[in-house]
Write a protein that holds these residues in place. Structure first.
Motif, short mmCIF file in Angstrom:
data_model
loop_
_atom_site.label_atom_id
_atom_site.label_comp_id
_atom_site.label_asym_id
_atom_site.label_seq_id
_atom_site.Cartn_x
_atom_site.Cartn_y
_atom_site.Cartn_z
N LYS A 42 0.86 -1.19 0.00
CA LYS A 42 0.00 0.00 0.00
C LYS A 42 0.89 1.23 0.00
CE LYS A 42 -4.21 -1.64 2.15
NZ LYS A 42 -5.18 -1.43 3.22
N ASP A 46 -4.36 4.25 0.72
CA ASP A 46 -4.86 2.90 0.94
C ASP A 46 -4.92 2.10 -0.36
OD1 ASP A 46 -5.57 1.32 3.09
OD2 ASP A 46 -7.72 1.50 2.68
N TYR A 48 -3.12 -0.41 -3.20
CA TYR A 48 -2.05 -1.34 -3.51
C TYR A 48 -1.43 -0.98 -4.85
CZ TYR A 48 -3.43 -4.35 0.31
OH TYR A 48 -3.71 -4.85 1.56
#
Length: 180
Positions: A42, A46, A48
């Motif tokens: 991350k 928030d 990825y």
């Protein structure tokens, strides 16, 4: 693409001609170093993402997927790099999938059975075709379409007849490849 970008950038820094040199760039040690320059997690809140951090680069794949990762020095060297980095790529992807799974995200991975078998999972499904010749037919259709698109590139207002002619020419070229 990320490993290819790193290998091409390494060549720019370390090769006399600044051209891609497979023998110098893709050594076992260099590949291990390039893989260490990639991380998945991350970043920026928030979300990825894969981070490329090394050789003067600090990039996030989500931000450069259609820019830096598509430039000619990357695009033209992908097959060369892919040939020797399949294991590294599969391991990296498996690690990313594991991170996602551990964080409650369900990942559906599709690919060749020989490749996806390297990804650990308790759930594995193998879909099969009733007619395996469809795989070859699909690939042939993809090649025809790509060739036809390339031949029509730069032209405007193509008629249906132009498209049909481009497809027929593409098919003729493919047939000549297998019959000559």
């Amino acid at each position: 693409r990320s490993l290819t970008l790193l290998a091409a950038t390494w060549c720019e820094h370390n090769c006399d001609t600044k051209n891609f040199d497979i023998h110098k760039a893709l050594t076992k040690d260099n590949l291990a170093t390039f893989v260490k320059m990639l991380s998945f997690g991350k970043f920026k809140g928030d979300v990825y993402d894969t981070r490329i951090n090394g050789l003067g680069l600090d990039l996030y794949v989500s931000e450069v997927a259609n820019t830096e990762l598509k430039v000619p020095k990357v695009a033209k060297n992908i097959p060369t790099v892919a040939e020797v980095t399949q294991g590294e790529v599969i391991s990296f992807a498996a690690g990313a999938i594991k991170i996602l799974g551990e964080n409650g995200i369900t990942v559906l991975l599709e690919g060749r059975e020989e490749t996806v078998n390297y990804v650990e999972t308790k759930n594995r499904f193998c879909l099969t075709l009733s007619d395996e010749s469809l795989i070859g037919k699909r690939r042939a259709a993809q090649r025809m379409m790509a060739s036809a698109l390339n031949s029509l590139e730069g032209k405007n207002n193509e008629s249906n007849a132009d498209v049909v002619k481009a497809l027929e020419t593409s098919l003729e070229i493919m047939v000549n490849e297998i019959t000559s």
